[in-house]
Enzyme design. Structure first.
Site, PDB file in Angstrom:
ATOM      1  N   GLU A  50       8.836   8.289   4.975  1.00  0.00           N
ATOM      2  CA  GLU A  50       7.378   8.339   4.914  1.00  0.00           C
ATOM      3  C   GLU A  50       6.746   8.140   6.279  1.00  0.00           C
ATOM      4  O   GLU A  50       5.735   8.778   6.601  1.00  0.00           O
ATOM      5  CB  GLU A  50       6.843   7.279   3.934  1.00  0.00           C
ATOM      6  CG  GLU A  50       5.367   7.409   3.604  1.00  0.00           C
ATOM      7  CD  GLU A  50       4.436   6.688   4.586  1.00  0.00           C
ATOM      8  OE1 GLU A  50       3.208   6.928   4.515  1.00  0.00           O
ATOM      9  OE2 GLU A  50       4.937   5.893   5.425  1.00  0.00           O
ATOM     10  N   ASP A  80      11.095   2.859   4.407  1.00  0.00           N
ATOM     11  CA  ASP A  80      11.363   2.959   5.841  1.00  0.00           C
ATOM     12  C   ASP A  80      10.274   2.242   6.627  1.00  0.00           C
ATOM     13  O   ASP A  80       9.169   2.013   6.133  1.00  0.00           O
ATOM     14  CB  ASP A  80      11.476   4.417   6.271  1.00  0.00           C
ATOM     15  CG  ASP A  80      10.221   5.234   5.983  1.00  0.00           C
ATOM     16  OD1 ASP A  80       9.577   4.992   4.953  1.00  0.00           O
ATOM     17  OD2 ASP A  80       9.878   6.125   6.793  1.00  0.00           O
TER      18      ASP A  80
END
Length: 403
Positions: free
Chosen positions: A146, A81
């Site tokens: 994350e 991400d």
């Protein structure tokens, strides 16, 4: 097992174009946190192309790619991400274009952290082509969420998937150095309550903002006295947000709360950090409440895996087998000694080692100062070097166990 290090480097260099193209494809797919499905589909395709033995997507949405079937499970991780691009007017090139020149690839997530993913996948191809498989299984993970809750993905992998590697390589950008630790962090909420009254008669109320002012002064003083560690440095504390409620601008505020970013050095824990704040004179006098924020947003699969916003510090000893093996691999490949340092920012190591005491070590393509910046970039040569290093590390580790 004998390793031809020059051949590994040559093969990694030969895959520079393939890694670059794969990275550019990933950059072209928007993948902000909780929106990672499309980029994971692209990663799965590349794992299939290079010949991974098994590929799975777990219920949280993390991709787990395996090479080999040996008894020593070794993992390498990259989160997939990204943060948002911010004001795109600050970018010279479209952040989703993956613009490339002879030296670098530009775009959102190139260094943080798609470059690590590209290098890991092609390390797997090098391992296969050179027959570097020994008694280990390599697990390559592409992890989700994350950027909004570091380590949550690995909490799930360890606690719910039941996967516990012997060690994990974190491939966050490391500026060419081996990184063996980082400070932890906490997201803390402090609230004081008051009583509203008309602003023309404030003495009839109890101003929560004034009360919070006393707390803020004590927090500023506390920040100067926090613990120091020779390797990770000093713990820090800063107030990052402030909120209030009041019937109107013509009234006394009846509540006020703040967010505190607390960075934890070695020896500091969630209990010790909360206790320090709870014992401040102003907190006691105002009956302030001190709590941790919680993260409870669903992943792109819809799974909710709530956790407290506590991310422990971690550090691996410099003479630990994993650190020594990575440094040995570096010196054999690149004919120079590795520099060993820590990360200033937080990584998935907060769950891997901070919560679960699984040895964690860091090395990744890209410069640290590129993360979360306009015109983010990664060097193509960094991809080559990282892929070569990742390819030889598992074999050297297994060999070291026999020595």
């Amino acid at each position: 097992m004998q390793i031809n290090f020059e051949q590994v480097l040559e093969l990694a260099h030969g895959y520079k174009a393939a890694m670059s193209n794969f990275l550019r494809d990933m950059v072209a797919i928007p993948s902000e946190s909780r929106n990672e499905k499309a980029i994971l589909d692209r990663i799965r395709l590349e794992m299939e192309i290079v010949g991974f033995d098994k590929i799975e997507i777990d219920p949280m949405g993390n991709i787990l790619g395996y090479i080999g079937t040996g008894k020593h499970l070794i993992a390498m991780d990259a989160h997939v991400d990204t943060v948002g691009p911010g004001n795109t007017a600050n970018w010279t090139h479209d952040p989703y274009q993956g613009y490339a020149d002879d030296t670098n690839i530009f775009g959102l997530g190139t260094s943080d952290q798609a470059g690590g993913m590209a290098a890991m996948v092609y390390a797997g191809k090098i391992i296969k082509e050179m027959g570097l498989l020994s008694d280990y299984t390599l697990l390559v993970t592409g992890t989700v969420q994350e950027e909004v809750c570091d380590g949550l993905c690995w909490q799930y992998i360890i606690e719910e998937d039941g996967i516990r590697p012997e060690f994990v390589v974190c491939t966050e950008p490391s500026s060419g150095k081996i990184r063996r630790g980082q400070k932890g962090r906490m997201e803390i909420r402090i609230q004081v309550d008051g009583k509203s009254a008309h602003a023309a008669a404030p003495e009839l109320g109890d101003n929560a903002i004034f009360k919070m002012g006393r707390v803020l002064a004590d927090l500023e003083q506390l920040a100067s006295t926090l613990k120091h560690d020779p390797f990770l440095g000093k713990g820090t504390l800063t107030v990052s947000e402030i909120f209030f409620t009041s019937p109107s601008r013509c009234a006394v505020a009846d509540s006020c709360w703040i967010s505190v970013d607390r960075r934890l050095t070695t020896g500091e824990t969630v209990a010790s950090a909360i206790s320090e704040i709870n014992n401040l004179p102003s907190v006691l006098e105002t009956s302030a409440t001190v709590d941790l924020y919680r993260y409870d947003k669903p992943s792109y699969t819809g799974l909710v895996y709530p956790t407290e916003c506590y991310f422990p510090s971690w550090s691996l000893e410099e003479d630990h087998r994993v650190c020594k093996t990575l440094a040995d691999a570096y010196s054999r490949l690149f004919k120079k000694n590795a520099e060993i340092d820590n990360w200033a920012f937080s990584t998935n190591g907060v769950a891997i080692m901070g919560r679960h005491n699984i040895p964690c070590i860091g090395f990744g393509p890209g410069e640290i100062d590129q993360a979360h910046t306009p015109d983010e970039k990664v060097s193509k040569q960094d991809l080559v070097d990282a892929a070569a290093l990742y390819a030889v590390l598992p074999t050297l580790y297994v060999d070291s166990l026999k020595a």
